[in-house]
Design a protein around this motif. Structure first.
Motif, PDB file in Angstrom:
ATOM      1  N   VAL B  76      26.095 -97.776 -60.967  1.00 30.65           N
ATOM      2  CA  VAL B  76      26.066 -96.424 -61.510  1.00 30.65           C
ATOM      3  C   VAL B  76      24.693 -95.811 -61.297  1.00 30.65           C
ATOM      4  CG1 VAL B  76      26.403 -95.057 -63.590  1.00 30.65           C
ATOM      5  CG2 VAL B  76      27.712 -97.138 -63.254  1.00 30.65           C
ATOM      6  N   GLY B  77      24.670 -94.638 -60.726  1.00 32.48           N
ATOM      7  CA  GLY B  77      23.420 -93.913 -60.556  1.00 32.48           C
ATOM      8  C   GLY B  77      23.302 -92.853 -61.634  1.00 32.48           C
ATOM      9  N   ILE B  78      22.124 -92.753 -62.236  1.00 29.18           N
ATOM     10  CA  ILE B  78      21.914 -91.693 -63.234  1.00 29.18           C
ATOM     11  C   ILE B  78      20.918 -90.703 -62.653  1.00 29.18           C
ATOM     12  CG2 ILE B  78      21.155 -91.162 -65.566  1.00 29.18           C
ATOM     13  CD1 ILE B  78      22.029 -93.900 -66.423  1.00 29.18           C
ATOM     14  N   VAL B  79      21.337 -89.447 -62.563  1.00 27.06           N
ATOM     15  CA  VAL B  79      20.441 -88.427 -62.022  1.00 27.06           C
ATOM     16  C   VAL B  79      20.194 -87.369 -63.084  1.00 27.06           C
ATOM     17  CG1 VAL B  79      21.032 -88.747 -59.596  1.00 27.06           C
ATOM     18  CG2 VAL B  79      22.405 -87.206 -61.003  1.00 27.06           C
ATOM     19  N   GLY B  80      19.168 -86.579 -62.872  1.00 29.35           N
ATOM     20  CA  GLY B  80      18.803 -85.533 -63.811  1.00 29.35           C
ATOM     21  C   GLY B  80      17.352 -85.186 -63.609  1.00 29.35           C
ATOM     22  N   ASN B  81      16.981 -84.008 -64.075  1.00 25.17           N
ATOM     23  CA  ASN B  81      15.592 -83.603 -63.900  1.00 25.17           C
ATOM     24  C   ASN B  81      14.691 -84.354 -64.853  1.00 25.17           C
ATOM     25  OD1 ASN B  81      16.250 -81.712 -61.935  1.00 25.17           O
ATOM     26  ND2 ASN B  81      16.900 -80.282 -63.533  1.00 25.17           N
ATOM     27  N   LEU B 195      11.405 -98.241 -57.326  1.00 25.12           N
ATOM     28  CA  LEU B 195      11.275 -98.406 -55.881  1.00 25.12           C
ATOM     29  C   LEU B 195      10.261 -97.447 -55.287  1.00 25.12           C
ATOM     30  CD1 LEU B 195      14.997 -98.856 -55.002  1.00 25.12           C
ATOM     31  CD2 LEU B 195      13.231-100.562 -55.169  1.00 25.12           C
ATOM     32  N   ALA B 196       9.702 -96.612 -56.153  1.00 23.10           N
ATOM     33  CA  ALA B 196       8.766 -95.612 -55.650  1.00 23.10           C
ATOM     34  C   ALA B 196       7.480 -96.270 -55.175  1.00 23.10           C
ATOM     35  CB  ALA B 196       8.463 -94.597 -56.747  1.00 23.10           C
ATOM     36  N   VAL B 197       7.332 -97.555 -55.449  1.00 22.23           N
ATOM     37  CA  VAL B 197       6.105 -98.248 -55.067  1.00 22.23           C
ATOM     38  C   VAL B 197       6.356 -99.135 -53.855  1.00 22.23           C
ATOM     39  CG1 VAL B 197       5.061 -98.210 -57.324  1.00 22.23           C
ATOM     40  CG2 VAL B 197       6.693 -99.993 -56.748  1.00 22.23           C
ATOM     41  N   PHE B 222      21.187 -97.559 -62.262  1.00 19.27           N
ATOM     42  CA  PHE B 222      20.041 -97.245 -61.426  1.00 19.27           C
ATOM     43  C   PHE B 222      19.628 -95.788 -61.645  1.00 19.27           C
ATOM     44  CE2 PHE B 222      18.762 -96.523 -56.753  1.00 19.27           C
ATOM     45  CZ  PHE B 222      17.472 -96.944 -56.981  1.00 19.27           C
ATOM     46  N   VAL B 223      18.392 -95.587 -62.013  1.00 13.49           N
ATOM     47  CA  VAL B 223      17.880 -94.226 -62.155  1.00 13.49           C
ATOM     48  C   VAL B 223      16.908 -93.959 -61.027  1.00 13.49           C
ATOM     49  CG1 VAL B 223      16.268 -92.797 -63.450  1.00 13.49           C
ATOM     50  CG2 VAL B 223      18.122 -93.901 -64.626  1.00 13.49           C
ATOM     51  N   SER B 224      17.087 -92.854 -60.343  1.00 14.34           N
ATOM     52  CA  SER B 224      16.148 -92.551 -59.272  1.00 14.34           C
ATOM     53  C   SER B 224      16.163 -91.066 -58.951  1.00 14.34           C
ATOM     54  CB  SER B 224      16.504 -93.347 -58.025  1.00 14.34           C
ATOM     55  OG  SER B 224      15.592 -93.057 -57.012  1.00 14.34           O
ATOM     56  N   HIS B 225      15.035 -90.609 -58.439  1.00 15.96           N
ATOM     57  CA  HIS B 225      14.985 -89.243 -57.919  1.00 15.96           C
ATOM     58  C   HIS B 225      15.200 -89.250 -56.423  1.00 15.96           C
ATOM     59  CE1 HIS B 225      13.851 -87.156 -61.550  1.00 15.96           C
ATOM     60  NE2 HIS B 225      13.053 -88.165 -61.837  1.00 15.96           N
ATOM     61  N   ASN B 226      15.299 -90.449 -55.875  1.00 14.15           N
ATOM     62  CA  ASN B 226      15.490 -90.585 -54.440  1.00 14.15           C
ATOM     63  C   ASN B 226      16.976 -90.430 -54.127  1.00 14.15           C
ATOM     64  OD1 ASN B 226      15.781 -91.448 -51.844  1.00 14.15           O
ATOM     65  ND2 ASN B 226      14.328 -93.136 -52.043  1.00 14.15           N
ATOM     66  N   ASP B 235      28.142 -96.116 -56.495  1.00 16.33           N
ATOM     67  CA  ASP B 235      29.475 -95.548 -56.273  1.00 16.33           C
ATOM     68  C   ASP B 235      29.922 -94.661 -57.429  1.00 16.33           C
ATOM     69  OD1 ASP B 235      30.448 -98.970 -56.356  1.00 16.33           O
ATOM     70  OD2 ASP B 235      30.130 -97.661 -58.071  1.00 16.33           O
ATOM     71  N   LYS B 236      29.264 -94.816 -58.597  1.00 16.56           N
ATOM     72  CA  LYS B 236      29.601 -93.909 -59.691  1.00 16.56           C
ATOM     73  C   LYS B 236      28.336 -93.243 -60.186  1.00 16.56           C
ATOM     74  CE  LYS B 236      33.875 -95.823 -61.275  1.00 16.56           C
ATOM     75  NZ  LYS B 236      34.539 -96.643 -62.266  1.00 16.56           N
ATOM     76  N   GLY B 237      28.483 -92.074 -60.766  1.00 16.80           N
ATOM     77  CA  GLY B 237      27.285 -91.349 -61.159  1.00 16.80           C
ATOM     78  C   GLY B 237      27.416 -90.668 -62.503  1.00 16.80           C
ATOM     79  N   ILE B 238      26.255 -90.459 -63.123  1.00 17.55           N
ATOM     80  CA  ILE B 238      26.178 -89.693 -64.362  1.00 17.55           C
ATOM     81  C   ILE B 238      25.041 -88.704 -64.190  1.00 17.55           C
ATOM     82  CG2 ILE B 238      25.587 -89.772 -66.816  1.00 17.55           C
ATOM     83  CD1 ILE B 238      26.817 -92.582 -66.872  1.00 17.55           C
ATOM     84  N   TYR B 239      25.320 -87.433 -64.490  1.00 13.58           N
ATOM     85  CA  TYR B 239      24.291 -86.403 -64.360  1.00 13.58           C
ATOM     86  C   TYR B 239      23.916 -85.949 -65.763  1.00 13.58           C
ATOM     87  CZ  TYR B 239      22.532 -81.653 -63.432  1.00 13.58           C
ATOM     88  OH  TYR B 239      21.810 -80.486 -63.413  1.00 13.58           O
TER      89      TYR B 239
END
Lengths: 286, 426
Positions: B76-81, B195-197, B222-226, B235-239
């Motif tokens: 699960v990817g979590i996106v957001g500002n 992973l930004a490093v 997984f949280v990322s801005h990438n 494969d699944k996401g939460i915004y």
């Protein structure tokens, strides 16, 4: 949403934690972490030194020589007939152990904020590891006591110094000091995580307790009228009992020890209670 | 599929501002009301968490009424500002803090990587730190011992393993830290922007390792801005938006909603200069558009990208020409163009007043990614100090996505050129 019983889940996170739960099985699961913390605490202190752990002996030795000179030679305060170094080293070691446990525990949140903020493990693991690492230090420093003990015995001038059966109490005495340090430390750590006012007086208060403990003087030298006040201090009977066990001088008071036990127990209960309450949300307030 | 994480009505309130005697007064009131009336007045207060607006109360809901379920094996990817509540959610899931209300139920062993190298002690050697960090992450001594060689090899720091980590370069430090993290084998792995490093090669290695982890039926959050990493990995996401769930479902759908709602906020597809400086040639406005003039700065690889420049021309300067660059977020140059490329320089022949220029970047050229447009005007007859005439620099941004081909964001090519596979009939 699927309806499942709470018992089907391994971890349940809610806003209302169980305040008296010690989570001993959780702590047991993290026993490896406790030992690694202990190792870290010990190793990191004497890294990049040549003498290594021998430096742990330096601090108490220096204190003892200072006390011997100031309180023994200049102020001529009674030592119950014991040779100065032997008298002072016992008080200093025990006090250092209590203070090590207390100081470490009372700053556990602020000192470990970086780790606590990033990963979960039972928070009590840190204070427990502190108690163990301080115990190891105490064990090492006990060698200095043993050295003085054997030295003065061998001179033949102090034949009244001898072990007696109360030596069986020693483990209890150490346990009491650890419990006191832990319990009081937990209370202070929780009370200072949000409002730090208390940290300002803790240092002063500890100095006061130190002077109110029979480290530089024996209880027998205290004037009768002050004795009731000084007997509030739960540390006094412990230090006196320790001296009595090894040297048969001083006062072994079973009532005083019972008082210390009750005091320690209450401090631990309150400590765990407020610690559990604080632990859950301290990351938001520290 | 069995649910392994269930989040039910989770909210988290934070107090803004500093802790002082005023907050103490509020705390006392709070306790008083709780005892006397059984309710907490401050829980009814609190405004939605919008970082940029000033709050009327001292309380803010970092998360409000969050509900979701994650099944075993989901990635699960979590996106957001920034400030949307992503990290707060991860902190609650990893038990660093508790929710103000609501319940989270978890099945299985959780390891959270909110940071790599948590608890590293500078005085201890690499090997000692592997044990320390591993134990903090919940590994047993036996587990660490059995993986020690693998961890050292993965980190690639064998030569330094008995040296205190304070002597490490920052890259080596991170490599070692991540190597420990990568060898955790929890049932549920929670990863924040770590992973930004590290260098690109190492980042790829880490993503690969995480994919490995997930292919063994484990659950990953997984949280990322990438965006590229999240698209290829989850494969699944939460915004999350201002502490609430704005969208959830398949990662591609969630990303689409996220990117579109952000198009005007973070990336600006338009540029306007309010106060002209009176230069001979001056860029007044710029924008990127779709085919039909629709003002949106997100393009599918199958769409032409139209760039319009409005230029104010005060006097006809001989030798003046325009220059643009299209660079990606790593500042690699993808397009570089001069108005004099073919000798026929329209900028030199501008009329006095406003002039408009259209530039078209053909479809299937730029690979997916975020781009910036650089604009400047210069003179060929460079007079030491008037060489550059107007240099507004990076004026607008746009992104190219691919939600149509099967490979999509996984395409590693340096162009988005798509080949058609035709059967050869002889």
């Amino acid at each position: 949403m699927s309806k499942k019983n709470d018992s089907d889940w391994d971890i349940i996170i809610t806003s209302k934690p169980n305040l008296f739960k010690l989570e001993l099985n959780e702590i047991w699961k993290y026993r490896d972490l406790i030992f690694i913390f202990v190792k870290r605490d010990i190793i990191s202190i004497y890294k990049q030194t040549i003498l290594g752990p021998i430096w742990f002996l330096f601090g108490p030795l220096f204190t003892v020589f200072t006390y011997t000179f100031i309180f023994g030679e200049i102020a001529k305060i009674s030592t119950d007939g014991l040779p100065g170094p032997l008298f002072y080293v016992s008080g200093t070691l025990l006090w250092n152990y209590f203070q090590g446990c207390f100081n470490g525990t009372s700053t556990v949140f602020s000192a470990n904020a970086a780790v606590f903020g990033k990963v979960y493990f039972p928070r009590l693991v840190v204070p427990i590891s502190l108690i163990i690492s301080n115990l190891l230090k105490l064990g090492l420093q006990f060698l200095t006591y043993l050295f003085f003990y054997i030295y003065y015995r061998s001179t033949g001038k102090y034949n009244f110094i001898e072990l007696n059966s109360t030596i069986a109490y020693i483990p209890l005495l150490i346990l009491l000091l650890a419990g006191l340090g832990l319990g009081l430390g937990l209370i202070v750590s929780s009370l200072t995580s949000k409002y730090r006012d208390l940290t300002m007086i803790v240092g002063v208060f500890m100095t006061l307790v130190m002077y109110a403990s029979p480290i530089m003087y024996p209880i027998s030298s205290i004037p009768e009228i002050y004795k009731p006040y000084l007997s509030i201090n739960p540390i006094s009977p412990i230090i006196e009992a320790f001296r009595y066990a090894f040297t048969s001088t001083g006062i072994f008071e079973i009532n005083g020890l019972i008082y210390s036990c009750i005091f320690t127990f209450v401090a631990l209960i309150i400590g765990v209670f407020v610690f559990n309450k604080t632990e859950k949300t301290f990351m938001d307030t520290i | 599929m069995e649910a392994v994480i269930q989040v039910e009505d989770v909210s988290k309130q934070y107090r803004l501002g500093v802790v002082n005697s005023k907050t103490f007064k509020e705390d006392v009131q709070r306790k008083f009301y709780k005892i006397v009336r059984g309710t907490d007045p401050y829980l009814e207060q609190g405004s939605e968490n919008d970082r940029s607006t000033k709050s009327t109360t001292n309380f803010s809901w970092s998360l409000k009424d969050i509900n979701f379920e994650i099944n075993q094996g989901d990635i699960v990817g979590i996106v957001g500002n920034n400030g949307a509540g992503k990290s707060t959610l991860l902190k609650i899931l990893s038990r660093v803090t508790t929710p103000t209300s609501g319940t989270v139920r978890i099945k299985g062993r959780v390891a959270s990587l909110l940071e790599v190298g948590t608890g590293f002690h500078p005085e201890l050697t690499g090997k000692e730190n592997i044990f320390l960090n591993g134990a903090i992450m919940g590994m047993s001594k036996y587990e660490i011992e059995s993986k020690l060689d693998e961890i050292i090899e993965f980190a690639g720091v064998e030569r330094y393993i008995d040296t205190p980590v304070k002597r490490y370069s920052s890259g080596m430090y991170v490599r070692l830290a991540f190597a420990v993290a990568a060898h955790l084998e929890p049932e549920i792995l929670i990863v924040d922007e770590v992973l930004a490093v590290g260098d690109i090669e190492f980042q790829k290695k880490c993503l690969g390792k995480m994919k490995d982890v997930s292919s063994h039926g484990r659950t990953v959050i997984f949280v990322s801005h990438n965006i590229a990493a999240i698209r290829s990995f989850c494969d699944k996401g939460i915004y999350l938006k201002n502490g609430k769930i704005e969208a959830q479902g398949s990662m591609d759908e969630v990303l689409k909603i996220y990117l579109e709602s952000n198009a005007d906020m973070t990336l600006s597809g338009e540029y306007k200069k309010e106060n002209l400086e009176g230069k001979s040639v001056e860029l007044v406005a710029a924008k990127v558009c779709k085919e039909r003039g629709e003002l949106l700065n997100i393009f599918e690889i199958s769409e032409n990208i139209h760039i319009f420049l409005e230029i104010n021309n005060l006097n006809q300067l001989p030798g003046v020409y325009g220059y643009i660059q299209v660079v990606n977020s790593e500042e690699d140059v993808f397009i570089e163009s001069d108005s004099k490329d073919f000798g026929d320089n329209i900028v030199e022949k501008f009329e006095i007043g406003l002039n408009s220029v259209e530039l078209t970047i053909s479809k299937y050229v730029l690979p997916i990614g975020n781009y910036k447009l650089y604009v400047s005007f210069a003179s060929m007859y460079s007079n030491h100090n008037t060489w550059s005439i107007d240099c507004p620099g990076y004026v607008l941004e746009f992104s190219v996505i691919d939600s149509q081909t099967i490979r999509g964001a996984n395409r590693r090519a340096n162009t988005s050129h798509i080949l058609y596979w035709k059967k050869n009939v002889r």
